[in-house]
Scaffold this active site. Structure first.
Site, PDB file in Angstrom:
ATOM      1  N   ASP A  77       0.830  -1.211   0.000  1.00  0.00           N
ATOM      2  CA  ASP A  77       0.000   0.000   0.000  1.00  0.00           C
ATOM      3  C   ASP A  77       0.860   1.256   0.000  1.00  0.00           C
ATOM      4  O   ASP A  77       2.052   1.199   0.306  1.00  0.00           O
ATOM      5  CB  ASP A  77      -0.919   0.022   1.224  1.00  0.00           C
ATOM      6  N   GLU A 144       0.204  -1.290   5.550  1.00  0.00           N
ATOM      7  CA  GLU A 144       1.243  -0.938   6.526  1.00  0.00           C
ATOM      8  C   GLU A 144       0.999   0.464   7.064  1.00  0.00           C
ATOM      9  O   GLU A 144       1.160   0.729   8.252  1.00  0.00           O
ATOM     10  CB  GLU A 144       2.624  -1.013   5.858  1.00  0.00           C
TER      11      GLU A 144
HETATM   12 ZN   LIG Z   1       6.792   2.212   4.102  1.00  0.00          ZN
END
Ligand SMILES: [Zn+2]
Length: 181
Positions: A77, A144
């Site tokens: 992401d 993340e």
């Molecule tokens: Zn990163």
């Protein structure tokens, strides 16, 4: 210079393909599908867990079978930010990159190098036939940036390697020994 001249070419080639795929945190469906198809189409052992994390395994090159398995990990992401007056749909539009002096950057949006370049390094290595290596496992976690929910949702046996190298540090040529880079 255009983006095709960036080196290592194999990494930037993968990066430019990745940047065509929308992948905002928590909306990585297109990237999960891309990585899944990418691995399977190359005949590599590819798995997607319930959370949406992806792992692609590549056997060692000849003569390196007895080496320990190394896990390379990145997150799929990206942080999606843009100039206020720019019309841009992060769920559908590709990132438009260009070179500005010594920098690779994007037109009005975040570049997605965090951690698109980590993903690109993994794909370039998986695709290579001129790099000697032991068995490798390339892991791509989701979400993340907004809570590490991908890593959180991963089952302990999803990865089996002995060492893990996280590809999300900002400092080129430096390796940090820590859990948080
Ligand atoms: Zn990163």
């Amino acid at each position: 210079m255009n983006t095709k001249e960036l080196k290592p070419a194999a990494v930037f080639e993968q990066f430019s393909k990745i940047n065509e795929i929308p992948r905002p945190s928590k909306h990585e469906e297109k990237m999960i599908e891309y990585l899944g198809n990418w691995g399977k189409s190359r005949g590599l052992d590819t798995q997607i867990d319930e959370t949406g994390n992806v792992i692609i395994r590549k056997p060692s090159t000849p003569g390196m079978e007895d080496r320990k398995t190394v896990i390379l990990q990145s997150h799929m992401d990206m942080v999606c930010d843009k100039l206020v007056d720019l019309e841009f749909d992060f769920d559908n539009d590709p990132i438009r990159t260009y070179i500005d002096g010594d920098w690779l950057t994007a037109e009005g949006t975040t570049l997605g190098a965090d951690d698109g370049i980590g993903c690109a390094i993994e794909l370039a290595l998986l695709d290579s036939n001129d790099i000697e290596h032991g068995p490798i496992e390339c892991v791509f976690t989701r979400d993340e940036e907004t809570g590490l929910t991908g890593a959180e949702g991963m089952k302990a046996d999803f990865m089996t390697g002995d060492y893990l190298i996280n590809l999300d540090s900002e400092d080129e040529g430096e390796i940090l020994a820590s859990c948080a880079g």
